[in-house]
Design a protein around this motif. Structure first.
Motif, PDB file in Angstrom:
ATOM      1  N   PHE A  26      -0.503  -0.022 -13.062  1.00 22.58           N
ATOM      2  CA  PHE A  26      -0.640  -1.215 -13.386  1.00 22.58           C
ATOM      3  C   PHE A  26      -1.168  -2.024 -12.559  1.00 22.58           C
ATOM      4  CE2 PHE A  26       1.500  -5.063 -13.587  1.00 22.58           C
ATOM      5  CZ  PHE A  26       1.580  -6.169 -14.169  1.00 22.58           C
ATOM      6  N   HIS A  27      -0.533  -1.543 -11.077  1.00 22.88           N
ATOM      7  CA  HIS A  27      -0.682  -2.524  -9.612  1.00 22.88           C
ATOM      8  C   HIS A  27      -2.145  -2.732  -9.707  1.00 22.88           C
ATOM      9  CE1 HIS A  27       3.309  -3.175  -9.694  1.00 22.88           C
ATOM     10  NE2 HIS A  27       3.440  -4.013  -9.586  1.00 22.88           N
ATOM     11  N   GLN A  28      -3.147  -1.194  -9.438  1.00 25.74           N
ATOM     12  CA  GLN A  28      -4.017  -1.549  -9.333  1.00 25.74           C
ATOM     13  C   GLN A  28      -4.766  -2.246 -10.413  1.00 25.74           C
ATOM     14  OE1 GLN A  28      -4.630   2.606  -9.317  1.00 25.74           O
ATOM     15  NE2 GLN A  28      -3.809   3.325  -6.812  1.00 25.74           N
ATOM     16  N   VAL A  29      -4.293  -2.323 -11.348  1.00 24.52           N
ATOM     17  CA  VAL A  29      -5.483  -3.136 -12.260  1.00 24.52           C
ATOM     18  C   VAL A  29      -6.164  -4.597 -12.052  1.00 24.52           C
ATOM     19  CG1 VAL A  29      -6.188  -4.014 -14.218  1.00 24.52           C
ATOM     20  CG2 VAL A  29      -5.461  -1.097 -14.238  1.00 24.52           C
ATOM     21  N   PHE A  30      -4.248  -4.904 -12.226  1.00 23.19           N
ATOM     22  CA  PHE A  30      -4.004  -6.762 -12.234  1.00 23.19           C
ATOM     23  C   PHE A  30      -4.017  -7.384 -10.468  1.00 23.19           C
ATOM     24  CE2 PHE A  30      -2.369  -4.891 -16.456  1.00 23.19           C
ATOM     25  CZ  PHE A  30      -3.151  -6.194 -16.871  1.00 23.19           C
ATOM     26  N   PHE A  31      -3.913  -6.367  -9.363  1.00 22.91           N
ATOM     27  CA  PHE A  31      -3.981  -7.040  -8.261  1.00 22.91           C
ATOM     28  C   PHE A  31      -5.208  -6.371  -7.613  1.00 22.91           C
ATOM     29  CE2 PHE A  31       0.807  -7.385  -9.291  1.00 22.91           C
ATOM     30  CZ  PHE A  31       0.871  -8.510  -9.624  1.00 22.91           C
ATOM     31  N   ARG A  32      -6.144  -7.051  -6.869  1.00 20.60           N
ATOM     32  CA  ARG A  32      -7.137  -6.922  -6.300  1.00 20.60           C
ATOM     33  C   ARG A  32      -6.671  -7.182  -4.564  1.00 20.60           C
ATOM     34  NH1 ARG A  32      -9.394  -4.596 -10.175  1.00 20.60           N
ATOM     35  NH2 ARG A  32      -9.978  -6.367 -12.056  1.00 20.60           N
ATOM     36  N   ASN A  33      -5.599  -6.460  -4.199  1.00 17.31           N
ATOM     37  CA  ASN A  33      -5.361  -6.162  -2.561  1.00 17.31           C
ATOM     38  C   ASN A  33      -3.841  -5.340  -3.000  1.00 17.31           C
ATOM     39  OD1 ASN A  33      -2.662  -8.070  -3.257  1.00 17.31           O
ATOM     40  ND2 ASN A  33      -4.116  -9.494  -3.543  1.00 17.31           N
ATOM     41  N   SER A  34      -3.167  -4.674  -1.952  1.00 20.10           N
ATOM     42  CA  SER A  34      -2.244  -4.351  -1.842  1.00 20.10           C
ATOM     43  C   SER A  34      -1.377  -4.745  -1.441  1.00 20.10           C
ATOM     44  CB  SER A  34      -2.843  -2.982  -0.509  1.00 20.10           C
ATOM     45  OG  SER A  34      -3.143  -3.752   0.493  1.00 20.10           O
ATOM     46  N   LEU A  35      -0.422  -6.084  -1.273  1.00 20.45           N
ATOM     47  CA  LEU A  35       0.383  -6.549  -1.082  1.00 20.45           C
ATOM     48  C   LEU A  35       1.873  -6.532  -1.748  1.00 20.45           C
ATOM     49  CD1 LEU A  35      -1.214 -10.247  -0.608  1.00 20.45           C
ATOM     50  CD2 LEU A  35      -0.301  -8.867   1.268  1.00 20.45           C
ATOM     51  N   TRP A  36       1.130  -5.728  -2.828  1.00 14.59           N
ATOM     52  CA  TRP A  36       2.554  -5.429  -3.619  1.00 14.59           C
ATOM     53  C   TRP A  36       3.122  -4.095  -3.116  1.00 14.59           C
ATOM     54  CZ3 TRP A  36       1.635  -0.104  -5.899  1.00 14.59           C
ATOM     55  CH2 TRP A  36       0.561  -0.214  -5.676  1.00 14.59           C
ATOM     56  N   LEU A  37       2.533  -3.224  -1.735  1.00 16.90           N
ATOM     57  CA  LEU A  37       3.325  -1.920  -1.125  1.00 16.90           C
ATOM     58  C   LEU A  37       4.595  -2.471  -0.208  1.00 16.90           C
ATOM     59  CD1 LEU A  37      -0.114  -0.166  -0.871  1.00 16.90           C
ATOM     60  CD2 LEU A  37       1.491   0.565  -2.469  1.00 16.90           C
ATOM     61  N   LEU A  38       5.247  -2.856  -0.425  1.00 18.02           N
ATOM     62  CA  LEU A  38       6.040  -3.787   0.235  1.00 18.02           C
ATOM     63  C   LEU A  38       7.024  -2.093   0.572  1.00 18.02           C
ATOM     64  CD1 LEU A  38       6.910  -6.831  -2.474  1.00 18.02           C
ATOM     65  CD2 LEU A  38       5.497  -6.630   0.573  1.00 18.02           C
ATOM     66  N   ASN A  39       7.647  -2.737   1.959  1.00 18.13           N
ATOM     67  CA  ASN A  39       8.586  -1.484   2.125  1.00 18.13           C
ATOM     68  C   ASN A  39      10.043  -2.393   2.314  1.00 18.13           C
ATOM     69  OD1 ASN A  39      10.029   0.066   4.119  1.00 18.13           O
ATOM     70  ND2 ASN A  39       8.669  -0.131   5.637  1.00 18.13           N
ATOM     71  N   PRO A  40      11.129  -1.326   1.386  1.00 16.37           N
ATOM     72  CA  PRO A  40      12.528  -1.922   1.466  1.00 16.37           C
ATOM     73  C   PRO A  40      13.048  -1.454   2.517  1.00 16.37           C
ATOM     74  CG  PRO A  40      11.868   1.005   0.534  1.00 16.37           C
ATOM     75  CD  PRO A  40      10.333   0.109   0.676  1.00 16.37           C
ATOM     76  N   GLN A  41      12.552  -1.083   3.634  1.00 22.82           N
ATOM     77  CA  GLN A  41      13.353  -1.343   4.767  1.00 22.82           C
ATOM     78  C   GLN A  41      12.967  -2.925   5.323  1.00 22.82           C
ATOM     79  OE1 GLN A  41      15.321   1.173   6.493  1.00 22.82           O
ATOM     80  NE2 GLN A  41      15.308   2.435   4.118  1.00 22.82           N
ATOM     81  N   THR A  42      12.098  -3.341   5.497  1.00 23.80           N
ATOM     82  CA  THR A  42      12.051  -4.733   5.481  1.00 23.80           C
ATOM     83  C   THR A  42      11.730  -6.153   4.882  1.00 23.80           C
ATOM     84  OG1 THR A  42       9.498  -3.957   5.283  1.00 23.80           O
ATOM     85  CG2 THR A  42      10.509  -3.625   8.208  1.00 23.80           C
ATOM     86  N   ASP A  43      11.339  -5.319   3.827  1.00 28.24           N
ATOM     87  CA  ASP A  43      11.528  -6.079   2.953  1.00 28.24           C
ATOM     88  C   ASP A  43      12.297  -6.593   1.446  1.00 28.24           C
ATOM     89  OD1 ASP A  43       9.026  -7.142   3.883  1.00 28.24           O
ATOM     90  OD2 ASP A  43       8.009  -5.027   2.703  1.00 28.24           O
ATOM     91  N   LEU A  44      13.033  -7.812   1.845  1.00 34.82           N
ATOM     92  CA  LEU A  44      13.504  -8.158   0.602  1.00 34.82           C
ATOM     93  C   LEU A  44      13.426  -8.243  -0.914  1.00 34.82           C
ATOM     94  CD1 LEU A  44      16.834  -9.324   0.119  1.00 34.82           C
ATOM     95  CD2 LEU A  44      15.884 -12.100  -0.145  1.00 34.82           C
ATOM     96  N   LEU A  45      11.906  -8.380  -1.364  1.00 34.37           N
ATOM     97  CA  LEU A  45      11.578  -8.337  -2.432  1.00 34.37           C
ATOM     98  C   LEU A  45      11.641  -7.802  -3.455  1.00 34.37           C
ATOM     99  CD1 LEU A  45      10.815 -10.673  -4.579  1.00 34.37           C
ATOM    100  CD2 LEU A  45       7.946  -9.730  -3.523  1.00 34.37           C
ATOM    101  N   VAL A  46      10.852  -6.367  -2.737  1.00 35.74           N
ATOM    102  CA  VAL A  46      10.991  -4.627  -3.499  1.00 35.74           C
ATOM    103  C   VAL A  46      12.648  -4.237  -3.507  1.00 35.74           C
ATOM    104  CG1 VAL A  46      10.607  -4.028  -1.581  1.00 35.74           C
ATOM    105  CG2 VAL A  46       9.873  -2.906  -3.439  1.00 35.74           C
ATOM    106  N   ARG A  47      13.667  -4.673  -2.613  1.00 42.08           N
ATOM    107  CA  ARG A  47      15.301  -4.676  -2.850  1.00 42.08           C
ATOM    108  C   ARG A  47      15.532  -4.850  -4.150  1.00 42.08           C
ATOM    109  NH1 ARG A  47      14.894  -5.591   2.840  1.00 42.08           N
ATOM    110  NH2 ARG A  47      16.758  -6.934   2.849  1.00 42.08           N
TER     111      ARG A  47
END
Length: 222
Positions: free
Chosen positions: A164-185
């Protein structure tokens, strides 16, 4: 010609209802604060995110306001204190998400308008059997797609989520790190699984409505 038009009317009615259920569900899940808060507190409680419980309402309001832009609107990155909890690249991803939500809202409004236009037309055509054939075709197509996605999600939700993310997003910004990124937590994988289940339930409800409509039309004189 009238028969083909009646079938097309039934098909478009079915697709409009399915699209309305899907886009409406997405809009509610992404832009209604009370819904997002209940989901986050269930799947991303303070002890898992590091965010104080008292800060959840403000942060969620910030997210829903930003994601809830209407088509034609463009909101600059918020300057509120809560905005500083997210990195610039997280806001960049949210900007992409907001663009998708604007598309979702456009489709929601279009499907609602189409439904309101076609419903009275279907009655005026006075060809219930032909309208029913179109509804059945729409029901069959929607059921096939829903069943395929449901099976894929049950067997490999991670793969479906990534695709889904590969189809609808043209970048890799959705690859977040739960250790550093609040959004994915705040929105871990179980959060999205729950969202997918809600959307599936809405689609099944729409399919049930279509099935009922087909049965009712079957009893109408041709």
């Amino acid at each position: 010609m009238t028969s083909h038009f009646s079938r097309l009317t039934g098909l478009l009615l079915a697709l409009a209802l399915i699209l309305l259920a899907l886009t409406g569900g997405i809009r509610v899940l992404a832009t209604v604060p009370v819904v997002m808060e209940r989901m986050m507190l269930r799947y991303a409680p303070p002890e898992a995110t590091g965010l104080n419980a008292a800060d959840y309402p403000e942060t969620i309001r910030l997210l829903t306001d930003y994601l809830g832009e209407w088509p034609g609107e463009h909101t600059d990155l918020p300057l509120a204190e809560a905005a500083a909890r997210f990195h610039d690249y997280e806001w960049a991803h949210l900007k992409d998400c907001a663009a998708l939500l604007r598309l979702d809202t456009s489709l929601l409004l279009a499907s609602a308008a189409l439904l309101l236009m076609l419903l009275p037309l279907a009655f005026r055509l006075r060809r219930p059997a032909e309208v029913r054939k179109g509804l059945r075709l729409g029901l069959a197509l929607a059921s096939l797609v829903t069943a395929g996605l449901l099976l894929w999600g049950l067997l490999d939700f991670d793969g479906l989520f990534i695709r889904f993310h590969q189809v609808f997003f043209r970048n890799s910004l959705w690859l977040l790190n739960p250790q550093t990124d609040l959004l994915v937590r705040l929105m871990p994988l179980p959060y999205f699984i729950h969202c997918a289940l809600i959307l599936t339930a809405l689609l099944l409800l729409a399919l049930a409505v279509l099935l009922t409509a087909c049965r009712r039309l079957k009893k109408q004189p041709t």
